[in-house]
Design a protein around this motif. Sequence first.
Motif, mmCIF file in Angstrom:
data_model
loop_
_atom_site.group_PDB
_atom_site.id
_atom_site.type_symbol
_atom_site.label_atom_id
_atom_site.label_comp_id
_atom_site.label_asym_id
_atom_site.label_seq_id
_atom_site.Cartn_x
_atom_site.Cartn_y
_atom_site.Cartn_z
ATOM 1 N N ARG A 36 1.738 -1.394 0.953
ATOM 2 C CA ARG A 36 3.110 -1.648 1.400
ATOM 3 C C ARG A 36 3.451 -0.823 2.637
ATOM 4 N NH1 ARG A 36 7.201 -4.209 -1.123
ATOM 5 N NH2 ARG A 36 5.970 -4.485 -3.016
ATOM 6 N N THR A 37 3.060 0.448 2.615
ATOM 7 C CA THR A 37 3.381 1.330 3.741
ATOM 8 C C THR A 37 2.643 0.882 5.004
ATOM 9 O OG1 THR A 37 3.613 3.113 2.135
ATOM 10 C CG2 THR A 37 3.535 3.752 4.439
ATOM 11 N N VAL A 38 1.380 0.498 4.850
ATOM 12 C CA VAL A 38 0.629 0.001 6.008
ATOM 13 C C VAL A 38 1.301 -1.250 6.559
ATOM 14 C CG1 VAL A 38 -1.528 -1.094 6.762
ATOM 15 C CG2 VAL A 38 -1.614 0.967 5.368
ATOM 16 N N CYS A 39 1.678 -2.165 5.678
ATOM 17 C CA CYS A 39 2.293 -3.411 6.141
ATOM 18 C C CYS A 39 3.608 -3.148 6.861
ATOM 19 C CB CYS A 39 2.488 -4.375 4.971
ATOM 20 S SG CYS A 39 0.945 -5.139 4.437
ATOM 21 N N GLN A 40 4.402 -2.221 6.346
ATOM 22 C CA GLN A 40 5.660 -1.893 7.025
ATOM 23 C C GLN A 40 5.385 -1.338 8.421
ATOM 24 O OE1 GLN A 40 7.213 0.685 4.026
ATOM 25 N NE2 GLN A 40 8.224 -0.970 2.894
ATOM 26 N N GLN A 41 4.353 -0.526 8.489
ATOM 27 C CA GLN A 41 3.924 0.051 9.758
ATOM 28 C C GLN A 41 3.501 -1.033 10.762
ATOM 29 O OE1 GLN A 41 4.433 2.751 11.478
ATOM 30 N NE2 GLN A 41 4.291 3.545 9.402
ATOM 31 N N VAL A 42 2.589 -1.904 10.297
ATOM 32 C CA VAL A 42 2.053 -2.949 11.167
ATOM 33 C C VAL A 42 3.178 -3.875 11.615
ATOM 34 C CG1 VAL A 42 0.488 -4.938 11.294
ATOM 35 C CG2 VAL A 42 -0.249 -2.851 10.155
ATOM 36 N N LYS A 43 4.110 -4.149 10.712
ATOM 37 C CA LYS A 43 5.262 -4.989 11.047
ATOM 38 C C LYS A 43 6.038 -4.385 12.226
ATOM 39 C CE LYS A 43 8.473 -8.070 10.528
ATOM 40 N NZ LYS A 43 8.224 -9.345 11.201
ATOM 41 N N ARG A 44 6.245 -3.082 12.164
ATOM 42 C CA ARG A 44 6.953 -2.405 13.260
ATOM 43 C C ARG A 44 6.166 -2.530 14.559
ATOM 44 N NH1 ARG A 44 7.096 3.100 12.543
ATOM 45 N NH2 ARG A 44 7.258 3.082 14.789
ATOM 46 N N TRP A 45 4.856 -2.408 14.477
ATOM 47 C CA TRP A 45 4.025 -2.525 15.684
ATOM 48 C C TRP A 45 4.101 -3.945 16.226
ATOM 49 C CZ3 TRP A 45 -0.703 0.105 12.904
ATOM 50 C CH2 TRP A 45 -0.416 1.470 12.736
ATOM 51 N N GLN A 46 4.101 -4.916 15.330
ATOM 52 C CA GLN A 46 4.216 -6.323 15.750
ATOM 53 C C GLN A 46 5.506 -6.528 16.528
ATOM 54 O OE1 GLN A 46 2.071 -8.954 12.170
ATOM 55 N NE2 GLN A 46 4.253 -9.055 12.408
ATOM 56 N N GLU A 47 6.590 -5.953 16.008
ATOM 57 C CA GLU A 47 7.906 -6.173 16.609
ATOM 58 C C GLU A 47 8.087 -5.425 17.918
ATOM 59 O OE1 GLU A 47 10.380 -6.921 12.451
ATOM 60 O OE2 GLU A 47 10.365 -4.941 13.389
ATOM 61 N N ASN A 48 7.323 -4.356 18.078
ATOM 62 C CA ASN A 48 7.530 -3.530 19.259
ATOM 63 C C ASN A 48 6.438 -3.673 20.307
ATOM 64 O OD1 ASN A 48 10.089 -1.880 18.703
ATOM 65 N ND2 ASN A 48 8.926 -1.719 16.801
ATOM 66 N N ASP A 49 5.694 -4.778 20.230
ATOM 67 C CA ASP A 49 4.708 -5.085 21.270
ATOM 68 C C ASP A 49 3.670 -4.000 21.505
ATOM 69 O OD1 ASP A 49 5.477 -7.618 21.831
ATOM 70 O OD2 ASP A 49 6.949 -7.027 23.349
ATOM 71 N N TYR A 50 3.200 -3.408 20.443
ATOM 72 C CA TYR A 50 2.083 -2.490 20.580
ATOM 73 C C TYR A 50 0.817 -3.307 20.849
ATOM 74 C CZ TYR A 50 4.639 1.563 18.823
ATOM 75 O OH TYR A 50 5.510 2.608 18.677
#
Length: 293
Positions: free
Chosen positions: A96-110
């Motif tokens: 869950r924590t990894v997915c929340q992290q990756v989601k943030r990266w997806q949204e912020n154009d990393y």
Amino acid sequence: QAKEQGKNKYQVFHTGMNMQSYRSFIMQNDLRKAIERNEFELVYQPRVNVVTGKVESAEVLLRWHHPSWGSVSPNEFIPIAEQTGLIVKIGDWVLRTVCQQVKRWQENDYNLVRIAINFSARQFMQKDFLSNIERILEETGVAAHLLEIELTESALLENEDFVINALHRLREIGIMISIDDFGTGYSSLQYLSRLPINILKIDRSFVQGIMDKSSENRSITTAVISLAKSLRLSVIAEGVETKQQLEFLGLHGCDEVQGYLFCKPVPQQRFEEMMLQGNGMVFDVKLQQEYKE
Ligand code: C2E
Ligand code: MG
Ligand code: MG
Ligand code: MG
């Protein structure tokens, strides 16, 4: 005199044993509270493409900061979590924590890279393993192709039909599957060839022995690489610490490497900084002239 020494040795050994079981007893109890107390941290280790130096994926690794012992190695607490069944709850937290992290990266154009998560056999064999993953993916909105699951051979040796079905479902969802610590378990080649997996990871113990006088570890390493090639799988070497190891692996067609030579596992914030650099994360894979030929 000799008798006295013998006696002392026995005492040390005995006390050691007690300390050991005392520590694991405390650990069991403290592990139960570690999630609520926010004592876990995730660190990320990039994997480097041997040819281009580009980082296209990274492995996420769990860290436990114990209030009085400080950092406890996963080699110590993961087996206890597995024995007690706590690994299921902890594994859920990791995913869950990894997915929340990756989601943030997806949204912020990393410059996104795929994240590989370690799963214990015990987690993988849970009845609701797949529905749980699907639910977390749905809740967090993470693209499945950004996730990879690392399983060890021991996970594959359980109920054969269950394992094959579960792996097929994961592939349908779009999640990559790798076999961790490959070569240290007992899975048969015939069985392996029937599994829908993507990646073999050469265990660190073989990589570490690449420069040994005896050729054993070199033979195993090249055998794993050619096995991967003939099964059309990618192959990643873990625990790469020296240029000599890198050169040997590169020459023999290993695809990616992971190890202290390039980067230790780093905290999330540092990993984000690295992802934001220019065209993403790139390491220098050019070897010094003396190693070429
Ligand atoms: P692993 O999955 O085989 O992970 C590779 C281990 O090698 C990691 O140890 C990593 O920090 C270490 N490593 C990477 N490069 C080098 C290197 O160049 N030299 C050396 N000496 N070591 C290197 P770590 O983080 O201590 O994790 C140990 C094991 O604990 C992992 O082995 C994995 O089996 C387990 N583990 C870690 N995190 C999790 C998790 O979230 N869930 C589960 N189920 N298991 C985990
Ligand atoms: Mg792993
Ligand atoms: Mg490994
Ligand atoms: Mg290993």
